[in-house]
Write an enzyme that holds these catalytic residues in place. Structure first.
Site, mmCIF file in Angstrom:
data_model
loop_
_atom_site.group_PDB
_atom_site.id
_atom_site.type_symbol
_atom_site.label_atom_id
_atom_site.label_comp_id
_atom_site.label_asym_id
_atom_site.label_seq_id
_atom_site.Cartn_x
_atom_site.Cartn_y
_atom_site.Cartn_z
ATOM 1 N N HIS A 173 0.846 -1.191 0.000
ATOM 2 C CA HIS A 173 0.000 0.000 0.000
ATOM 3 C C HIS A 173 0.880 1.239 0.000
ATOM 4 O O HIS A 173 1.849 1.321 0.736
ATOM 5 C CB HIS A 173 -0.903 0.027 1.236
ATOM 6 C CG HIS A 173 -1.775 1.242 1.291
ATOM 7 N ND1 HIS A 173 -2.948 1.349 0.580
ATOM 8 C CD2 HIS A 173 -1.627 2.423 1.928
ATOM 9 C CE1 HIS A 173 -3.487 2.536 0.796
ATOM 10 N NE2 HIS A 173 -2.700 3.207 1.610
ATOM 11 N N SER A 227 -7.762 3.158 9.362
ATOM 12 C CA SER A 227 -8.498 3.214 8.104
ATOM 13 C C SER A 227 -7.748 2.423 7.017
ATOM 14 O O SER A 227 -8.317 1.561 6.331
ATOM 15 C CB SER A 227 -8.673 4.687 7.698
ATOM 16 O OG SER A 227 -9.034 4.813 6.350
ATOM 17 N N ASP A 256 -15.437 2.248 7.591
ATOM 18 C CA ASP A 256 -14.406 3.203 7.164
ATOM 19 C C ASP A 256 -14.971 4.218 6.179
ATOM 20 O O ASP A 256 -14.687 5.416 6.263
ATOM 21 C CB ASP A 256 -13.217 2.461 6.548
ATOM 22 C CG ASP A 256 -12.195 3.429 5.982
ATOM 23 O OD1 ASP A 256 -11.623 4.200 6.777
ATOM 24 O OD2 ASP A 256 -11.991 3.453 4.759
ATOM 25 N N ARG A 280 -15.295 12.332 8.829
ATOM 26 C CA ARG A 280 -14.031 12.988 9.210
ATOM 27 C C ARG A 280 -13.717 14.144 8.283
ATOM 28 O O ARG A 280 -13.194 15.184 8.703
ATOM 29 C CB ARG A 280 -12.882 11.959 9.175
ATOM 30 C CG ARG A 280 -12.918 10.991 10.348
ATOM 31 C CD ARG A 280 -12.037 9.782 10.088
ATOM 32 N NE ARG A 280 -10.648 10.158 9.856
ATOM 33 C CZ ARG A 280 -9.775 9.437 9.165
ATOM 34 N NH1 ARG A 280 -10.132 8.273 8.637
ATOM 35 N NH2 ARG A 280 -8.542 9.855 9.004
ATOM 36 N N LYS A 334 -8.607 -1.777 5.540
ATOM 37 C CA LYS A 334 -8.874 -2.112 4.144
ATOM 38 C C LYS A 334 -7.949 -3.220 3.642
ATOM 39 O O LYS A 334 -8.359 -4.098 2.879
ATOM 40 C CB LYS A 334 -8.746 -0.848 3.275
ATOM 41 C CG LYS A 334 -9.973 0.058 3.451
ATOM 42 C CD LYS A 334 -9.865 1.347 2.673
ATOM 43 C CE LYS A 334 -9.088 2.387 3.435
ATOM 44 N NZ LYS A 334 -9.394 3.773 3.115
HETATM 45 N N1 URA Z 1 -6.188 7.220 3.407
HETATM 46 C C1 URA Z 1 -7.066 6.353 3.945
HETATM 47 O O1 URA Z 1 -7.342 5.309 3.370
HETATM 48 N N2 URA Z 1 -7.615 6.646 5.140
HETATM 49 C C2 URA Z 1 -7.330 7.784 5.804
HETATM 50 O O2 URA Z 1 -7.858 7.986 6.880
HETATM 51 C C3 URA Z 1 -6.428 8.687 5.223
HETATM 52 C C4 URA Z 1 -5.863 8.376 4.006
#
Ligand code: URA
Ligand code: CA
Length: 433
Positions: free
Chosen positions: A82, A183, A161, A168, A187
């Site tokens: 990632h 977050s 999320d 947010r 994923k």
């Molecule tokens: N990228 C994400 O996937 N989540 C966040 O909270 C910030 C950046």
């Protein structure tokens, strides 16, 4: 349990239990907890932070809010990568085939992009016929047979999320290390990763503008990974200037093809070798980073990496002739060189601004439903540290619209020159395990 008590507990700096965190996340996902209470909770987290245990519990609660992709039918250790995102970041297109060529199964689930250019899925769709809609069974079968598959996000992964991120965004609570870390990690875990390699970017073009914040985020994600049983490591890499030369979808596919053959830009190649070495070791195909690196270099030299990319394109219905003939990729109507009006060393190329200049051409989406033009973008000819003479080309712009002039101006304004020689920025500043 009452949400108001948990908000108060967090507000006053106490640690929440796993059950309490589970209550907040499942209640919010189900709609039993209102946005106003969740907003207060997120703000309390923003100011009070979370302990390592809370961060892991939050991550797993977000994973449990939706589906999990079960990749257990794929033989071998599934390593995912990632990147926290940057300008012209072509690494995924290179790493998939490169690492798969060394025997590590790559089951990549990827997204479309919002921002400077498209995401990996958009970039691959620049190849005629390439499709990313595979069923889970087809996806698993292809990885078992061919070592590599790329699919678009499907299913109901981490709905908590999605809902929290939207909240947010409008409550000034995006920029919180525990919230960002959980977050991202939720994923990756929901997508079935056994091991995770993270590329945390730092600099003007990155989410984390300072090395200090980038390291904090990296440590937070690595400890969540370890606490949830996924081997995780992170590097901190420079995003003060764009990575590689190409910024744009088809242009980055071409850059990936060059890089897979060992003919790519130096920085992109090095980053792929460093991230790839970690992936090969975590995937159990080499016992040291040195051994992994020489396997990757060999895959580039022998053409195996490029062959793997060709096979991916064929497996997913694309025209693999683009590998030998990149001119089969979408081409812009106009190409124009941006010439330097001065002589000197390039001291700065603001990644963010250059990314926006590419977006102005149509290379990326300004909003979720904007159209993307796969052909357009920017190819840099110079990077920070290079010397340029007056009248020399700094970049070539590939355009289809009259935004060309605006793009050229933005691009020129994003570049700074000095008379004195300048060092190239350090590409990788830390490795965190
Ligand atoms: N990228 C994400 O996937 N989540 C966040 O909270 C910030 C950046
Ligand atoms: Ca690039």
């Amino acid at each position: 349990m009452r949400m108001v008590d948990l908000i108060e507990k967090k507000r006053d700096g106490f640690e929440l239990s796993d059950e309490e965190i589970q209550f907040v996340i499942s209640g919010y996902t189900a709609g039993d907890i209102a946005d106003y209470q969740m907003s207060a909770f997120l703000m309390a987290v923003y100011f009070q932070d979370m302990t390592e245990n809370e961060r892991a519990a939050l991550t797993l609660a977000m994973v449990d809010s939706g589906d999990r992709i079960d990749l257990s039918a794929i033989q071998g250790i599934k390593v995912d990568k990632h990147s926290t995102g940057g300008v012209g970041d072509t690494t995924t297109l290179v790493l998939g085939p490169l690492v798969a060529a060394c025997g590590v199964p790559v089951a990549k689930m990827s997204g479309r992009g919002l921002g400077h250019t498209g995401g990996t899925i958009d970039k691959l769709e620049a190849i005629e016929g390439f499709h990313v809609e595979l069923t889970t069974d087809e996806f698993i079968q292809q990885v078992n047979d061919k070592k590599l598959a790329v699919v678009g996000q499907s299913g109901n992964l981490t709905p908590a999320d999605k809902k929290m991120y939207a909240l947010r965004d409008v409550t000034a609570t995006v920029n919180s290390i525990p919230l960002i870390a959980s977050s991202i990690m939720s994923k990756k875990i929901a997508a079935g990763a056994d091991a995770i390699v993270l590329d945390v970017k730092t600099g003007e073009g990155a989410f984390m503008k300072t090395a200090e914040d980038a390291e904090k985020l990296a440590h937070a994600m690595v400890s969540i990974g370890n606490a949830t049983g996924r081997k995780t490591m992170a590097i901190i890499s420079d995003m003060s200037q764009p990575l590689g030369f190409a910024i744009g979808n088809a242009l980055e596919v071409k850059e990936a093809i060059d890089t897979l053959q060992g003919k790519g830009p130096e920085d992109l190649t090095e980053l792929c070798l460093v991230l790839g070495s970690q992936m090969v070791v975590l995937g159990g195909k080499a016992s040291t980073l040195e051994e992994a690196r020489s396997m990757l270099e060999k895959a580039m030299e022998t053409g195996q990496a490029l062959q793997m990319f060709k096979q991916l394109i064929e497996s997913q219905g694309g025209n693999s002739k683009v590998v030998e003939n990149p001119e089969l990729l979408p081409q812009a109507k106009v190409t124009e060189q941006l010439l330097s009006q001065q002589e000197g060393y390039i001291s700065f190329m603001e990644a963010d601004e250059i990314g926006t200049a590419a977006m102005v051409l149509g290379a990326g989406r300004a909003a979720k439903d904007s159209e993307i033009d796969l052909a357009v973008g920017i190819v840099l000819h110079k990077k920070v540290g290079d010397f340029v003479r007056k009248g020399e080309a700094l970049a070539t712009i590939h355009a289809n619209t009259e935004e060309l002039a605006e793009c050229m101006e933005m691009l020129y304004n994003s570049i700074e020159f000095t008379k004195e020689p300048v060092d190239k920025p350090q590409l990788i500043s830390a490795v965190i395990t």
